[in-house]
Design an enzyme around this catalytic site. Structure first.
Site, PDB file in Angstrom:
ATOM      1  N   ASP A   1       0.860  -1.171   0.000  1.00 42.23           N
ATOM      2  CA  ASP A   1       0.000   0.000   0.000  1.00 42.23           C
ATOM      3  C   ASP A   1       0.906   1.233   0.000  1.00 42.23           C
ATOM      4  O   ASP A   1       2.090   1.135   0.332  1.00 42.23           O
ATOM      5  CB  ASP A   1      -0.899  -0.044   1.240  1.00 42.23           C
ATOM      6  CG  ASP A   1      -1.813   1.157   1.336  1.00 42.23           C
ATOM      7  OD1 ASP A   1      -2.375   1.560   0.297  1.00 42.23           O
ATOM      8  OD2 ASP A   1      -1.956   1.712   2.440  1.00 42.23           O
TER       9      ASP A   1
ATOM     10  N   ASP B   1       0.047   5.153   1.062  1.00 40.47           N
ATOM     11  CA  ASP B   1      -0.074   6.025   2.232  1.00 40.47           C
ATOM     12  C   ASP B   1      -0.019   5.240   3.533  1.00 40.47           C
ATOM     13  O   ASP B   1      -0.683   4.217   3.685  1.00 40.47           O
ATOM     14  CB  ASP B   1      -1.389   6.805   2.166  1.00 40.47           C
ATOM     15  CG  ASP B   1      -1.395   7.830   1.042  1.00 40.47           C
ATOM     16  OD1 ASP B   1      -0.852   8.925   1.233  1.00 40.47           O
ATOM     17  OD2 ASP B   1      -1.937   7.507  -0.037  1.00 40.47           O
TER      18      ASP B   1
END
Length: 405
Positions: free
Chosen positions: A147, A149
């Site tokens: 992922d 952020d």
């Protein structure tokens, strides 16, 4: 003051992980029996080993339950002893050497020296992550997806040249492992300029590195959960990959009218939430996603975000759409994307011809069941749950350390 994790994980039923909570409860018993007095911080080595062995007895039993569950599921069964104890359990792709991970992480966790704080949610999460990485180090890893952020960089920030995670990603590439940034950020432009700008630090570091061209080509970016794929080219940077070559066949049959209906329904719900919850935000509609972002300088309240994402999820689920979607809380915004990260990981496995999910890892910060978009990746790959970019670095270093043994 209550900690962030007490608020998020202890008080809100929809923000709990049943398996972690169950293990935490098991470990609380030896903690109570073995807890010392305040004057015993510098406990003897013998006392530490005794305490850790009590924890290890429980974790060995959990290891056996996981292995039995894997065996039953592989034979077509559905109800194992673990499933009866933790009904929300679904699938494990590999055994988990929990005891080995606990001992390896003890210098950081200091479980044996704690008299007042029992093994916590975060301790169990760390042990599970460490055990998964331990297994992968021993048995092989072909692909890691991250992922963006709060996993590789702080929320809303780019991947800058001074980010220490970059050297770890290059080390993965040097070992011939596919590295994918699997992000919810969806930019449909075929130029990939938005992703190039966002990940400029990593791209420049790869260009300047002594990696072979074949190793460099193992970097990919999959945006919008499972919608836009870009591959790194040593001469031209990120290059668009045509969907026909990597999307799963079922994804190519999704009705365009239904995709529009999902986005229209989500947009209508989000507009209702903005009005009803007094949210100072604006709607943003893209090709395969819709969401709202706060007005300049505004910070949205957690309760507003959670209410909006849960209402959007519920509204869409009632409609029983055949096309998968993901509604999630981005930290200071809400988005609904077509597709999900499970499909994203499956597409990558198919594209790279990876034989089994046990050879793939997804690293992310959003694994709670409601409003979190990494959760579905569990159905397609092994996973490690982190809470910050710093933790991602720690876990990767942990993985590399086991490769050397």
């Amino acid at each position: 003051m209550a900690s962030r994790y007490r608020v998020e994980y202890a008080l809100k039923q929809h923000r709990k992980d049943d398996f972690i909570e169950w293990i935490k409860g098991l470990l609380s018993v030896p903690f109570v029996l073995q807890a010392g007095t305040p004057s015993q911080k510098l406990v003897t080595r013998e006392k530490e080993q005794e305490t850790l062995e009590r924890y290890a007895v429980i974790l060995r039993d959990v290891e056996k339950l996981i292995e039995a569950h894997i065996q039953i599921v592989s034979e077509g069964g559905s109800y194992s002893q673990l499933k009866m104890l933790v009904p929300s359990i679904t699938i494990f792709w590999t055994p988990l050497p929990l005891v080995k991970a606990m001992y390896a992480l003890e210098p950081k966790l200091c479980l044996a020296k704690r008299s007042f704080v029992a093994p916590s949610f975060n301790d169990v999460r760390a042990i599970l992550g460490g055990a998964q990485l331990n297994y992968l180090a021993d048995n092989g890893l072909d692909m890691v997806s991250f992922d963006g952020d709060v996993t590789l960089y702080e929320d809303g920030q780019p991947l800058l040249p001074d980010n220490p995670v970059i050297s770890r990603l290059i080390q993965l590439l040097s070992r011939g492992i596919y590295v994918i940034i699997l992000t919810a950020a969806g930019y449909p432009s075929r130029t990939g300029q938005e992703y190039t700008d966002r990940f400029s630090g990593l791209l420049q570091a790869i260009e300047d590195s002594d990696l072979k061209d074949g190793q460099k080509r193992k970097l990919h970016v999959l945006g919008g959960e499972s919608n836009y794929l870009f591959a790194y080219d040593p001469l031209h940077g990120l290059q668009w990959v045509d969907a026909d070559s990597w999307m799963l066949p079922v994804m190519k049959t999704w009705p365009h009218d239904e995709i529009l209906e999902i986005l229209d329904t989500a947009e209508e719900t989000l507009r209702s939430c903005i009005q009803g919850l007094n949210i100072d935000a604006k709607i943003v509609r893209k090709e395969r996603s819709v969401g709202f972002v706060p007005s300049l300088g505004q910070k949205l309240r957690r309760e507003q975000l959670e209410e909006a994402v849960l209402e959007t999820q519920a509204t869409l689920q009632i409609r029983n759409f055949s096309v998968p979607f993901t509604a999630f809380n981005g930290g200071n915004d809400i988005w609904c994307d077509i597709g999900d990260k499970k499909l994203g990981v499956l597409c990558l496995q198919h594209f790279f011809n990876i034989s089994h999910p046990s050879r793939c890892l997804h690293v992310g910060d959003q694994f709670l069941s409601a409003g979190n978009n990494d959760y579905k990746a569990r159905a397609a790959a092994t996973t490690v749950w982190v809470s910050s970019p710093h933790e991602t670095i720690e876990f990767l270093d942990y993985y590399f350390s086991f490769l050397k043994k």
